[in-house]
Scaffold this motif. Sequence first.
Motif, mmCIF file in Angstrom:
data_model
loop_
_atom_site.group_PDB
_atom_site.id
_atom_site.type_symbol
_atom_site.label_atom_id
_atom_site.label_comp_id
_atom_site.label_asym_id
_atom_site.label_seq_id
_atom_site.Cartn_x
_atom_site.Cartn_y
_atom_site.Cartn_z
ATOM 1 N N LEU A 14 68.910 -3.978 -110.728
ATOM 2 C CA LEU A 14 69.455 -3.087 -109.944
ATOM 3 C C LEU A 14 68.794 -1.466 -109.825
ATOM 4 O O LEU A 14 68.460 -0.971 -108.627
ATOM 5 N N GLY A 39 73.263 -2.024 -103.007
ATOM 6 C CA GLY A 39 74.288 -3.012 -102.734
ATOM 7 C C GLY A 39 73.728 -4.404 -102.769
ATOM 8 O O GLY A 39 74.528 -5.234 -103.390
ATOM 9 N N ILE A 42 73.215 -5.569 -106.415
ATOM 10 C CA ILE A 42 74.292 -5.955 -107.141
ATOM 11 C C ILE A 42 74.827 -7.534 -106.462
ATOM 12 O O ILE A 42 75.426 -8.277 -107.256
ATOM 13 N N VAL A 43 74.836 -7.667 -105.302
ATOM 14 C CA VAL A 43 75.246 -8.887 -104.562
ATOM 15 C C VAL A 43 74.257 -10.128 -105.474
ATOM 16 O O VAL A 43 74.756 -11.045 -105.681
ATOM 17 N N GLY A 160 79.235 -5.608 -104.082
ATOM 18 C CA GLY A 160 77.729 -5.184 -103.580
ATOM 19 C C GLY A 160 78.257 -4.277 -102.271
ATOM 20 O O GLY A 160 77.563 -3.328 -102.147
#
Length: 224
Positions: A14, A39, A42-43, A160
């Motif tokens: 991240l 984002g 995170i996905v 995300g």
Amino acid sequence: MKKLVAEFIGTFALVLFGCGAAVLAGAEIGQLGIALAFGLAIVAMAYGIGPISGCHVNPAVSFGVFMAGRMQLKDMVGYWVAQTLGAIAAAALLMFLLSNSAGGFAGNLGQNGWGPGYLGEYSMIAALVFEIVMTFLFVVVILGVTGPGGDAAFAGLAIGLTLAVIHITGIQVTGVSVNPARSIGPALLAGGSAIAQLWLFIVAPLVGAALAGLAVKMKLIAAE
């Protein structure tokens, strides 16, 4: 141990992808690109390590899960350590890469901040309120999509996208933390005002997460 290793790797990714996008490619991709980097990181991690550790990769998220009654204290503390070390390792790698570039390391690791000289030059109060509110909303989404009735298949995408929208909204305010580990890693190596202002990016996300966790535990928001 597998969970702690997963949290280390997830937080490392991240910070490396998000802060890396800001300091290595920020001029080319702009704020929208930076927001999407956080984002999409995170996905990716949600589907990569989510089945192992739940992909908290954020001490505030772990605290919110704890406050909602879904995590034991000893497990939360272990997650905090792994997440913080992962963020520091990522910041160290970014510092190494920048130090070996033509321009050299100029002190920017994507650290958070506020006030004169920092992005939109928002006040401390604005930064504090922004981080509390955005962390609250972020953790509400996480607890909702991962709780009873949530759609696990789309949880990573929802989380995300929420983080990306938070960054689109607030990069000019604080650079967006909503994650104490994400702030600690760059701040420790960048030093200066990043260290002096670090307290806000630890306290505010934890407050927002606690409020979200309590709201869920009291069944004010998501069903338990």
